[in-house]
Design a protein around this motif. Sequence first.
Motif, PDB file in Angstrom:
ATOM      1  N   GLN A 117       0.823  -1.205   0.000  1.00 25.29           N
ATOM      2  CA  GLN A 117       0.000   0.000   0.000  1.00 25.29           C
ATOM      3  C   GLN A 117       0.864   1.264   0.000  1.00 25.29           C
ATOM      4  OE1 GLN A 117      -3.674   2.082   0.117  1.00 25.29           O
ATOM      5  NE2 GLN A 117      -3.404  -0.133  -0.016  1.00 25.29           N
ATOM      6  N   LEU A 118       1.871   1.276   0.847  1.00 28.06           N
ATOM      7  CA  LEU A 118       2.753   2.446   0.946  1.00 28.06           C
ATOM      8  C   LEU A 118       3.554   2.644  -0.331  1.00 28.06           C
ATOM      9  CD1 LEU A 118       3.977   1.899   4.607  1.00 28.06           C
ATOM     10  CD2 LEU A 118       2.609   3.834   3.813  1.00 28.06           C
ATOM     11  N   GLN A 119       4.087   1.557  -0.877  1.00 28.94           N
ATOM     12  CA  GLN A 119       4.883   1.679  -2.098  1.00 28.94           C
ATOM     13  C   GLN A 119       4.031   2.125  -3.277  1.00 28.94           C
ATOM     14  OE1 GLN A 119       6.868  -2.247  -2.193  1.00 28.94           O
ATOM     15  NE2 GLN A 119       8.780  -1.175  -1.817  1.00 28.94           N
ATOM     16  N   GLN A 120       2.789   1.650  -3.335  1.00 32.54           N
ATOM     17  CA  GLN A 120       1.899   2.073  -4.418  1.00 32.54           C
ATOM     18  C   GLN A 120       1.623   3.565  -4.385  1.00 32.54           C
ATOM     19  OE1 GLN A 120      -1.528  -0.474  -3.947  1.00 32.54           O
ATOM     20  NE2 GLN A 120      -0.463  -2.295  -4.716  1.00 32.54           N
ATOM     21  N   HIS A 121       1.715   4.152  -3.195  1.00 36.04           N
ATOM     22  CA  HIS A 121       1.499   5.593  -3.062  1.00 36.04           C
ATOM     23  C   HIS A 121       2.807   6.376  -3.073  1.00 36.04           C
ATOM     24  CE1 HIS A 121      -2.535   4.271  -1.785  1.00 36.04           C
ATOM     25  NE2 HIS A 121      -2.928   5.473  -2.124  1.00 36.04           N
ATOM     26  N   GLY A 122       3.905   5.705  -3.434  1.00 34.89           N
ATOM     27  CA  GLY A 122       5.169   6.403  -3.624  1.00 34.89           C
ATOM     28  C   GLY A 122       5.982   6.647  -2.371  1.00 34.89           C
ATOM     29  N   HIS A 123       5.661   5.956  -1.263  1.00 36.93           N
ATOM     30  CA  HIS A 123       6.395   6.165  -0.013  1.00 36.93           C
ATOM     31  C   HIS A 123       7.514   5.137   0.147  1.00 36.93           C
ATOM     32  CE1 HIS A 123       3.322   9.035   0.952  1.00 36.93           C
ATOM     33  NE2 HIS A 123       2.373   8.111   0.914  1.00 36.93           N
ATOM     34  N   ASP A 124       8.497   5.492   0.952  1.00 36.16           N
ATOM     35  CA  ASP A 124       9.607   4.595   1.249  1.00 36.16           C
ATOM     36  C   ASP A 124       9.286   3.771   2.489  1.00 36.16           C
ATOM     37  OD1 ASP A 124      11.236   5.583  -0.846  1.00 36.16           O
ATOM     38  OD2 ASP A 124      11.793   7.303   0.389  1.00 36.16           O
ATOM     39  N   VAL A 125       9.738   2.526   2.501  1.00 35.03           N
ATOM     40  CA  VAL A 125       9.457   1.607   3.606  1.00 35.03           C
ATOM     41  C   VAL A 125      10.766   1.081   4.184  1.00 35.03           C
ATOM     42  CG1 VAL A 125       8.392  -0.572   4.273  1.00 35.03           C
ATOM     43  CG2 VAL A 125       7.232   0.926   2.634  1.00 35.03           C
ATOM     44  N   THR A 126      10.869   1.147   5.506  1.00 37.35           N
ATOM     45  CA  THR A 126      11.980   0.548   6.232  1.00 37.35           C
ATOM     46  C   THR A 126      11.410  -0.507   7.173  1.00 37.35           C
ATOM     47  OG1 THR A 126      13.284   2.594   6.161  1.00 37.35           O
ATOM     48  CG2 THR A 126      13.904   0.947   7.816  1.00 37.35           C
ATOM     49  N   ILE A 127      11.860  -1.744   7.038  1.00 33.97           N
ATOM     50  CA  ILE A 127      11.357  -2.831   7.877  1.00 33.97           C
ATOM     51  C   ILE A 127      12.411  -3.217   8.902  1.00 33.97           C
ATOM     52  CG2 ILE A 127      10.682  -5.269   7.890  1.00 33.97           C
ATOM     53  CD1 ILE A 127       9.309  -4.838   5.226  1.00 33.97           C
ATOM     54  N   LEU A 128      12.013  -3.204  10.169  1.00 32.08           N
ATOM     55  CA  LEU A 128      12.903  -3.648  11.233  1.00 32.08           C
ATOM     56  C   LEU A 128      12.856  -5.158  11.313  1.00 32.08           C
ATOM     57  CD1 LEU A 128      12.401  -0.604  11.872  1.00 32.08           C
ATOM     58  CD2 LEU A 128      12.826  -1.170  14.256  1.00 32.08           C
ATOM     59  N   THR A 129      14.017  -5.780  11.348  1.00 36.25           N
ATOM     60  CA  THR A 129      14.102  -7.228  11.255  1.00 36.25           C
ATOM     61  C   THR A 129      15.149  -7.765  12.217  1.00 36.25           C
ATOM     62  OG1 THR A 129      14.681  -9.057   9.770  1.00 36.25           O
ATOM     63  CG2 THR A 129      15.744  -6.961   9.339  1.00 36.25           C
ATOM     64  N   ARG A 130      14.981  -9.006  12.634  1.00 33.43           N
ATOM     65  CA  ARG A 130      16.009  -9.673  13.438  1.00 33.43           C
ATOM     66  C   ARG A 130      17.139 -10.194  12.552  1.00 33.43           C
ATOM     67  NH1 ARG A 130      14.382 -11.123  18.766  1.00 33.43           N
ATOM     68  NH2 ARG A 130      12.197 -10.612  19.202  1.00 33.43           N
ATOM     69  N   GLY A 131      16.908 -10.215  11.245  1.00 36.33           N
ATOM     70  CA  GLY A 131      17.936 -10.656  10.309  1.00 36.33           C
ATOM     71  C   GLY A 131      18.930  -9.551  10.011  1.00 36.33           C
ATOM     72  N   GLU A 132      19.737  -9.779   8.978  1.00 37.72           N
ATOM     73  CA  GLU A 132      20.767  -8.812   8.613  1.00 37.72           C
ATOM     74  C   GLU A 132      20.167  -7.591   7.919  1.00 37.72           C
ATOM     75  OE1 GLU A 132      23.999  -9.020   9.408  1.00 37.72           O
ATOM     76  OE2 GLU A 132      23.543 -10.867  10.501  1.00 37.72           O
ATOM     77  N   SER A 133      20.793  -6.443   8.129  1.00 40.98           N
ATOM     78  CA  SER A 133      20.393  -5.227   7.430  1.00 40.98           C
ATOM     79  C   SER A 133      20.733  -5.355   5.948  1.00 40.98           C
ATOM     80  CB  SER A 133      21.111  -4.008   8.023  1.00 40.98           C
ATOM     81  OG  SER A 133      20.757  -3.811   9.371  1.00 40.98           O
ATOM     82  N   LYS A 134      19.818  -4.874   5.086  1.00 39.47           N
ATOM     83  CA  LYS A 134      20.031  -4.963   3.642  1.00 39.47           C
ATOM     84  C   LYS A 134      19.004  -4.088   2.941  1.00 39.47           C
ATOM     85  CE  LYS A 134      17.035  -9.023   3.229  1.00 39.47           C
ATOM     86  NZ  LYS A 134      16.901 -10.428   2.756  1.00 39.47           N
TER      87      LYS A 134
END
Length: 299
Positions: A19-36
């Motif tokens: 939904q956010l990407q379709q409206h042109g926004h940037d998304v940052t997801i917090l994860t227990r995995g490696e940053s990428k």
Amino acid sequence: MNIAITGGTGLVGRALTRQLQQHGHDVTILTRGESKTEDGITYVQYLQDGASPEDHLQHIDGFVNLAGVSLNSGRWTEETKTAIYESRIDATEEVLRIIRHMEKPPHVLINASAVGIYPPSKVKEYTEQETALSDDFLGTTVRHWEATANKASDYGVRVAMARFGVILHKDAQSLQLMALPYKLGVGGRIGSGQQWLSWVHVDDVARAIYFAIEQEEIVGPFNVVSPRPMTMQAFGATLAQVLTSPHWLPVPEFALKLALGEKSTLVVDGQFVQPDVLQKHGFRFQYEDAKRALQQIFH
């Protein structure tokens, strides 16, 4: 906008990211995995030794906190209940810690919650104005979760709590469990059938969260449910119709309690919940009708 999401790889997180990407926004997801960075999404490690997510989140405009062990993660043993509770509180406390270390706090925190905060009832209609809240395991968990998230307001952050109903999606465990008997031709009434099911299509969940991010007047709890809840009997009959399966074999309440233990409350109890806050602010549901929602999911 740049929105940071915890629990971003889950059912709701994936829908919200789209939904956010379709409206042109940037998304940052917090994860227990490696940053990428992958597929236009930035992943930042958190809740791990040595991780300092705040170093990568100084530019975000909003937080959406969806993290937590699924309520459908097996039988509710004491160990499972501890994991359900602590996973929500720990992730929310980490969000608060990050906010404290930001030079400029985000404008908004949308925190996940659940309609299980309202006591089960076959006769009462609940809106966000309700003050008599449940004190069972689920209700207590959700109340503490909301109270923890609300501490972000001390840092000038607008806080809104999205109280989700039963989320409908082909991959949602709750819907899979309800649909399985019908797919096997043995579906029927669950418990008394008179308990209420306040449901919502996952696409409307994502749209509602995005709406609340943009609507600065939305503060505190807002119910994320279709304005047309159904009894379990009616929902089961509708599900049977969509799956072209008979609706004939009742599952008694005692059998569910025997099989599921305390977790049976998710299907044998229910609440009639209305999305007053969303509707008063002009939100329009794409899926108000359960039959249409189920047809979209299964066909």
